[in-house]
Design a protein around this motif. Structure first.
Motif: not given
Length: 328
Positions: A121-149
């Motif tokens: 769901v986090w990534n759906l909001a990044l890749l297809h923001p127009e298809r997401v109205r609101k977000i409710v996420n449980l347990a896993l917070p947003y994962q920041v893309r760091g400098k390394k894979p």
């Protein structure tokens, strides 16, 4: 399994499934509240789970006026399990949800995710923001893309026994062990009030699959657990594990994507969860509200009433009845 889910399970009625062709695969989809066709809400499960993990929320969301759509995502239940690992990358997983909206004729929807479902769901909001109205996420917070894979970074920090790393570096090993010890693994995994102890040496998921005695208390009844066991007897665990095997690929796919999510968001943590809370969530999700419940990782199953009430209260506060979104 279908008959078991159609029966009242702890006073919970679970809908029957339909196979829907989307994004060049088939998804097993459980649906309720068709009469609320202008207010879609999509529930996305995690690993190693099933649409049935949302059993406590579905009827209450329908009563609140929502058209509830709960897919077994690719690799799970009766949904397609492609053989190629790359077919489980984030573009495919989010593409399935976009295609699901297209199937129902919806421009956008509210998305609720738990665990890996939250990551999708986090990534759906990044890749297809127009298809997401609101977000409710449980347990896993947003994962920041760091400098390394991600897997490269995890291997450096946590070592080769970390299950994310193990899934990637020793492909097929954990799959076979989990498949062989299906019921034992799931029975040992879905526990609550597990005493805090130092982690055992070795790989967490393999240890759980082989452990002779479960810790803590069961999250679900034997009848409920049987639905998960039956589903994974049919599908195996490889499809779900392949989501992990695309983390580095996903890192590359997201290289040029704006990392800020501006959608109204509710983040629900379990206070006893091993997954740490994000220290900079608001930097990347500025319109987020954070709630913590006194439970472990399987929030919606451990605290079903509290989870549902928290979600419904937040949705009501955000005035979902006005300007919710329109059908295409």
């Amino acid at each position: 399994m279908t008959n078991a889910m159609n029966k009242k399970n702890n006073s919970i009625e679970f809908p029957s499934s339909t196979m829907i062709s989307v994004n060049d695969i088939e998804l097993e989809v459980f649906e309720a509240g068709k009469q609320n066709k202008d207010k879609p809400i999509v529930l996305c499960h995690g690993f190693p789970e099933h649409a049935f993990s949302w059993r406590f929320q579905i009827s209450e969301l329908v009563k609140a006026g929502y058209h509830v759509i709960v897919p077994n995502q690719r690799g799970y239940g009766k949904s397609s399990c492609p053989t190629e690992v790359k077919e489980y990358d984030i573009k495919h997983l989010t593409g399935d949800l976009v295609s699901l909206l297209d199937y129902y004729g919806y421009k956008d929807a509210i998305f609720i995710g738990h665990d890996w479902g939250a990551n999708v769901v986090w990534n759906l909001a990044l890749l297809h923001p127009e298809r997401v109205r609101k977000i409710v996420n449980l347990a896993l917070p947003y994962q920041v893309r760091g400098k390394k894979p991600w897997i490269e970074w995890m291997e450096e920090i946590f070592g080769e026994d970390n299950y994310f790393v193990h899934f990637n570096r020793q492909q097929g090993v954990a799959d076979a062990i989990l498949d062989k010890n299906n019921s034992n693994f799931l029975r040992n995994l879905f526990r609550k009030n597990v005493p805090l102890t130092s982690p055992e040496p070795g790989m967490l998921m393999i240890n759980l699959a082989k452990a002779e005695k479960p810790l803590g208390e069961p999250i679900m009844s034997e009848d409920e657990l049987a639905i998960f066991i039956s589903a994974f007897e049919a599908s195996g665990f490889t499809g779900g594990i392949n989501w992990y095997r695309n983390l580095d690929r996903n890192w590359h796919l997201l290289a040029d994507v704006n990392p800020i999510i501006k959608h109204p968001t509710l983040m629900i943590y379990g206070e006893q969860d091993m997954i740490p809370k994000s220290k900079n969530l608001r930097d990347f999700v500025p319109n987020v509200e954070v709630v913590s419940l006194d439970c472990g990782h399987c929030i919606q199953q451990e605290k079903p009433k509290e989870t549902t009430q928290t979600i419904l209260k937040w949705l009501e506060q955000h005035d979902v009845k006005k300007g919710y979104g329109t059908q295409t």
